[in-house]
Scaffold this motif. Structure first.
Motif, PDB file in Angstrom:
ATOM      1  N   PRO A 119     127.983  -0.643  83.253  1.00 23.90           N
ATOM      2  CA  PRO A 119     127.175   0.026  84.287  1.00 23.90           C
ATOM      3  C   PRO A 119     125.878  -0.740  84.539  1.00 23.90           C
ATOM      4  O   PRO A 119     125.460  -1.592  83.743  1.00 23.90           O
ATOM      5  CB  PRO A 119     126.898   1.402  83.672  1.00 23.90           C
ATOM      6  CG  PRO A 119     126.962   1.170  82.196  1.00 23.90           C
ATOM      7  CD  PRO A 119     128.005   0.114  81.989  1.00 23.90           C
ATOM      8  N   ALA A 120     125.227  -0.417  85.633  1.00 27.15           N
ATOM      9  CA  ALA A 120     123.955  -1.056  85.960  1.00 27.15           C
ATOM     10  C   ALA A 120     122.918  -0.729  84.898  1.00 27.15           C
ATOM     11  O   ALA A 120     122.680   0.433  84.581  1.00 27.15           O
ATOM     12  CB  ALA A 120     123.479  -0.591  87.332  1.00 27.15           C
ATOM     13  N   SER A 121     122.320  -1.779  84.327  1.00 33.72           N
ATOM     14  CA  SER A 121     121.306  -1.601  83.296  1.00 33.72           C
ATOM     15  C   SER A 121     120.768  -2.971  82.906  1.00 33.72           C
ATOM     16  O   SER A 121     121.150  -3.993  83.486  1.00 33.72           O
ATOM     17  CB  SER A 121     121.891  -0.875  82.077  1.00 33.72           C
ATOM     18  OG  SER A 121     120.863  -0.583  81.137  1.00 33.72           O
ATOM     19  N   GLU A 122     119.894  -2.989  81.903  1.00 27.59           N
ATOM     20  CA  GLU A 122     119.388  -4.234  81.341  1.00 27.59           C
ATOM     21  C   GLU A 122     120.089  -4.484  80.009  1.00 27.59           C
ATOM     22  O   GLU A 122     120.231  -3.569  79.196  1.00 27.59           O
ATOM     23  CB  GLU A 122     117.873  -4.156  81.129  1.00 27.59           C
ATOM     24  CG  GLU A 122     117.086  -3.964  82.416  1.00 27.59           C
ATOM     25  CD  GLU A 122     115.591  -3.892  82.156  1.00 27.59           C
ATOM     26  OE1 GLU A 122     115.140  -4.476  81.151  1.00 27.59           O
ATOM     27  OE2 GLU A 122     114.887  -3.246  82.944  1.00 27.59           O
ATOM     28  N   TYR A 123     120.509  -5.737  79.783  1.00 23.97           N
ATOM     29  CA  TYR A 123     121.311  -6.049  78.608  1.00 23.97           C
ATOM     30  C   TYR A 123     120.767  -7.279  77.887  1.00 23.97           C
ATOM     31  O   TYR A 123     120.233  -8.206  78.512  1.00 23.97           O
ATOM     32  CB  TYR A 123     122.768  -6.311  79.004  1.00 23.97           C
ATOM     33  CG  TYR A 123     123.475  -5.097  79.562  1.00 23.97           C
ATOM     34  CD1 TYR A 123     124.119  -4.196  78.727  1.00 23.97           C
ATOM     35  CD2 TYR A 123     123.493  -4.853  80.936  1.00 23.97           C
ATOM     36  CE1 TYR A 123     124.768  -3.076  79.234  1.00 23.97           C
ATOM     37  CE2 TYR A 123     124.128  -3.734  81.458  1.00 23.97           C
ATOM     38  CZ  TYR A 123     124.764  -2.851  80.600  1.00 23.97           C
ATOM     39  OH  TYR A 123     125.391  -1.748  81.109  1.00 23.97           O
ATOM     40  N   ALA A 124     120.921  -7.258  76.572  1.00 25.98           N
ATOM     41  CA  ALA A 124     120.718  -8.433  75.730  1.00 25.98           C
ATOM     42  C   ALA A 124     122.061  -8.757  75.084  1.00 25.98           C
ATOM     43  O   ALA A 124     122.843  -7.848  74.773  1.00 25.98           O
ATOM     44  CB  ALA A 124     119.660  -8.165  74.664  1.00 25.98           C
TER      45      ALA A 124
END
Length: 677
Positions: free
Chosen positions: A567-572
């Protein structure tokens, strides 16, 4: 059968009759019933043997009936479920499948399409893109030579690709669109398009262009607002009417912090607006603090120079300047990389300076290159001078290790004009592309790189690379693949970072409607691509803290994974090698945007135009009762009777051998039974 063969058969019958009569009539001086039977059996045996020797051929004609095809293509994109038409589409497909009259007249062929077209096995209505034009292009390859009327079950909303309403010019089949979705036009405000650069430079401002559209008859006022982290960075009041129904807004935003900046553009909806999803768009800009400047040095014009500039500047972090061998001398320190295009004696000063300062460079050698100058001023390699030119094509070296390269079908590219002769390297080098002649590798580098004493250099042994860029566009309908290849080479040469055994490739941000692909490549200790290693990626959602560990799949000359389901989000993320203590990390963001949710109703106008141009007709999904009768009663779709002729030699007729065996065996048995043997 030929007349000559008939004569031989008649003669064979006469000869067989004479032999049989001589055996049982002349010797016996009479013809009893038993002798007549023996004569007949002997005639059959001899005549059969002679027929096998003549081996006449017979034409066998078989008739078959070929039914026309009925192609049913179903839109599997998420806009169908968003418009709440998925159940009706599935029910209609079932009705077509169980209709015996259709099955008796047509060969029913079912497909589903979204971004690409596939054979219909199931419908999920979850694909993020719709390309109707591509569906017709693929179907045209399959049904070009047949009668194949086509049912197009869709809402007509296409997210990318060429305009499909004129597909009938290439797809020569009648098309019957079955319209899914509401045909009523609702008043709606939407952000049609946002144009913004991917990159901006620190302490500068970057431009943004917003195209806003209003569909409706009432006059209304609204606000256009751009926010960053809940802070308003831009706003403007707007007025729309039936005649004043579009706005183009141009404004600039500051780039004050290095990194990826996330923005949200919002067109405030009016009261009771049915679709407010298309009122909002997210965008992101990566702020960087420097720009790579590259000098292309040449003393004469050539199409290669323009192709290099276009490819290199495809990345907004880079700029290209054209200079001659004299102009560059006073500006050399302004550039991070120098490209020497077909150098000669006039390049002597700049060449000595680059060597003395241990500067990276790219050298392109062609028909006008002074090879004596190259050999005298270059410490890394020596070119055999034959004063001859040759055309060579390229093949990718999959074991090239300094950076990740995709095979962009180099073998299909036109040949480059290169000097004929071998190259002897005096330092370690790695070949990116090898020369081939008539599809056979000659084990000579066409493009090679060297990394010696913290100095990087590449040499291309050929000119007319502009033809490669053109061919890449013909192959993929885009310059992106070739520009990415040149961009990776420039990035490698403009940097002095030590090469790594584990390299990764990813984007800083992805639109929600695009594929989220992360690639990696792993090399053994000798820097040979290692296909035995297992790579795993651990992805952490920075907001929800959810964590996933997934394997990367080996494809061609790299490992990769598709994370489009996130889903749309910020990832590391971190990619680790299982058998080695090696890992690489990075960050990316998926922007929330689903282009399939931007539609309020079906695009009836385009579907009607498509049907008219192709000789078909449109039907609403609620009113398809007459569609089946139309197809069954249309005289254009009649079965075709085909005949095929097969020439069969008599020797293949196994029954003749059986007749010979029976006649000879029966004759021997009767003679034995009557004491004649």
């Amino acid at each position: 059968m030929q007349t000559e063969t008939l004569i031989y058969i008649v003669l064979a019958g006469i000869v067989a009759l004479i032999i049989a009569g001589f055996q049982y009539y002349k010797k016996k001086k009479g013809m009893s019933k038993l002798n007549m039977l023996f004569s007949f059996l002997r005639f059959i045996s001899v005549f059969s043997i002679l027929l096998l020797l003549i081996n006449p051929r017979f034409d066998q004609i078989s008739l078959s009936v070929e039914k026309p095809n009925l192609v049913i293509a179903v839109d599997n994109s998420s806009s169908i479920s968003y418009l709440k038409q998925n159940k009706q589409a599935i029910d209609f497909i079932e009705v077509l499948k169980i209709n015996e009259n259709l099955s008796s007249k047509f060969n029913l062929e079912f497909y589903r399409f979204g971004e690409s077209i596939k054979t219909l096995d199931s419908l999920t209505f979850s694909e993020k893109q719709t390309n109707i034009y591509n569906a017709f292009s693929q179907l045209n390859q399959i049904y070009k030579q047949t009668i194949s009327p086509t049912l197009l079950i869709t809402d007509g909303n296409q997210t990318y690709g060429n305009d499909y309403q004129f597909s009938s010019s290439s797809y020569n089949q009648p098309i019957y669109p079955v319209i899914l979705g509401d045909t009523i036009t609702y008043s709606d405000l939407k952000i049609e398009q946002l144009n913004v650069n991917k990159y901006a430079y620190l302490k500068n401002k970057f431009p943004v262009e917003a195209i806003l559209v209003y569909n409706g008859s009432e006059n209304l006022s609204t606000n256009f607002i751009v926010t960053k982290e809940n802070s308003v960075v831009y706003s403007q009041n707007l007025n729309f009417s039936q005649t004043n129904n579009s706005k183009v807004i141009n404004f600039s935003l500051p780039a004050n912090i290095v990194g990826v900046g996330n923005f949200k553009a919002n067109l405030v909806p009016f009261e009771n607006e049915k679709n407010i999803v298309n009122n909002t768009k997210n965008f992101a800009v990566e702020v960087i603090n420097q720009k790579t400047k590259i000098a292309v040095v040449s003393d004469f014009p050539h199409p290669d120079l323009g192709a290099l500039k276009k490819s290199i500047e495809g990345n907004e972090q880079r700029s290209v300047s054209f200079l001659n061998s004299k102009e560059i001398i006073n500006q050399i320190n302004d550039f991070q990389l120098v490209i020497l295009y077909q150098p000669n004696d006039s390049f002597n000063v700049i060449s000595e300076y680059l060597d003395s300062q241990n500067k990276n460079k790219l050298v392109i050698i062609g028909a006008k290159t002074d090879l004596d100058f190259i050999n005298q001023n270059n410490p890394f390699y020596d070119i055999e001078i034959t004063n001859q030119l040759e055309d060579y094509q390229a093949v990718l070296n999959v074991n090239y290790s300094p950076f990740l390269i995709d095979d962009i079908n180099f073998e299909s590219f036109p040949p480059l004009k290169s000097v004929y002769g071998s190259v002897i390297f005096s330092v370690p080098f790695q070949t990116i592309l090898n020369k081939t002649k008539n599809g056979i590798s000659i084990n000579e580098p066409l493009l090679a790189t060297m990394d010696v004493n913290n100095r990087r250099e590449a040499v291309l042994f050929g000119e007319n690379i502009w033809k490669w860029r053109s061919q890449s566009y013909l192959n993929s309908k885009s310059f992106n693949q070739f520009d990415d290849f040149i961009g990776k080479l420039i990035q490698y040469l403009a940097s002095n970072q030590q090469k790594s055994r584990l390299n990764i490739e990813y984007e800083s941000f992805y639109n929600g409607s695009s594929n989220v692909i992360i690639k990696a490549e792993f090399f053994d200790k000798n820097y040979v691509f290692d296909t035995r290693e297992k790579l795993f990626i651990t992805v952490i959602d920075k907001i929800s803290k959810e964590q996933k560990t997934l394997p990367l799949i080996l494809r061609n000359n790299n490992y990769q994974i598709d994370l489009s389901s996130l889903p749309a989000s910020e990832y590391a993320f971190t990619i680790k090698a299982t058998n080695e203590n090696l890992s690489k990390s990075g960050n990316f963001q998926i922007l929330e945007y689903n282009v399939e949710q931007q539609f309020l109703s079906a695009d009836v106008t385009k579907l009607n135009q498509l049907a008219t141009n192709s000789g078909g007709s449109t039907y609403l999904i609620e009113n398809t009762e007459n569609l089946v009768n139309t197809l069954l009663n249309d005289n254009r779709y009649q079965p075709i009777q085909k005949s095929s002729k097969n020439t069969i030699p008599l020797i293949d007729w196994k029954y003749l051998l059986a007749i010979m065996a029976i006649s000879l065996g029966l004759e021997w048995f009767l003679r034995k039974y009557n004491g004649l043997i």
